[in-house]
Design a protein around this motif. Structure first.
Motif: not given
Length: 246
Positions: A178-207
């Motif tokens: 993903m591009t930096l802008e896409e990563r920011e949007q993806t972060t927002a999507i996952l954070v919002a989703a976790a407000k009403t459900r459990a979300v587990v993210v497997v990731e290597h990218d520490m940033d």
């Protein structure tokens, strides 16, 4: 409060190799969790066990307080009970529009006769518009999925999973490619989703993990090596030795 998912003392071996070794893990009903670790740490096998793809040799999994073992059920049954999984490579119907992809994924009666008679009602279309807004695709509903960027296809697949109203969402390396802008949007999507459900993210990218700003579980050789905030686990000498120092 009881966790939504609790894995207790689970182990699984393949041809003598122990991929998961007495693993214990729990997550709340509305919680965002990141799982990190070196290749071969057991991250994929962990998700395979939770979704019913792989049966462990020992241990137990408690789902929503039920002592019945989740992994004793079929993958389809597990999905119906509210466990959704997104693989690293997006899987969408590229010849169909974004709207059609979301409609196909919408939670509904899937019995043969019901499918043959299915026509989207106003509330279904309203739900599709809502989902598109949640994943940043409101302006792309009539575009073919195959025309979307890599990041947009990832968002569409997340939207398709959300359409099934999962209580637990497992997401594998969503930031890859993903591009930096896409990563920011993806972060927002996952954070919002976790407000009403459990979300587990497997990731290597520490940033990307830092952007999620959530509890982190570090796996190594099929077991939990460390757990806590990202700053906490990255300061752990064992984590540095087996993962970050590589």
């Amino acid at each position: 409060m009881n966790p939504l998912l609790e894995v207790s003392g689970v182990s699984v071996s393949f041809d003598g190799f122990r991929a998961i070794n007495n693993l214990s893990f729990r997550i709340g009903r509305a919680e965002l969790r990141a799982i990190i670790g070196p290749n071969g740490a057991g991250k994929t096998t962990f998700m395979d066990i939770v979704t019913g793809k792989t049966a462990p040799d020992s241990g137990s999994i408690t789902w929503d307080g039920s002592r019945r073992s989740v992994f004793a059920r079929s993958e389809a049954r597990i999905a119906r009970e509210g466990i959704g999984r997104k693989f690293q490579k997006p899987t969408v119907f590229e010849e169909q529009t974004v709207q059609e992809n979301l409609l196909l994924a919408l939670k509904a009666d899937r019995r043969p006769l019901a499918v043959l008679r299915y026509r989207p009602f106003r509330q279904h279309l309203a739900r599709i518009e809502e989902l598109a807004g949640e994943v940043g695709l409101s302006n792309a509903l009539q575009r073919r999925a195959g025309e979307l960027s890599h990041g947009q296809k990832q968002w569409l697949e997340i939207g398709m999973l959300l359409a099934q109203e999962p209580r637990l969402l497992l997401v594998d390396e969503p930031a890859a490619g993903m591009t930096l802008e896409e990563r920011e949007q993806t972060t927002a999507i996952l954070v919002a989703a976790a407000k009403t459900r459990a979300v587990v993210v497997v990731e290597h990218d520490m940033d990307f993990v830092r952007r999620l700003n959530c509890r982190v579980t570090v796996l190594h050789e099929g077991a939990v090596l460390a757990e806590g905030s990202l700053d906490h686990v990255t300061a752990d000498r064992a984590v540095i030795d087996v993962y970050l120092g590589r």
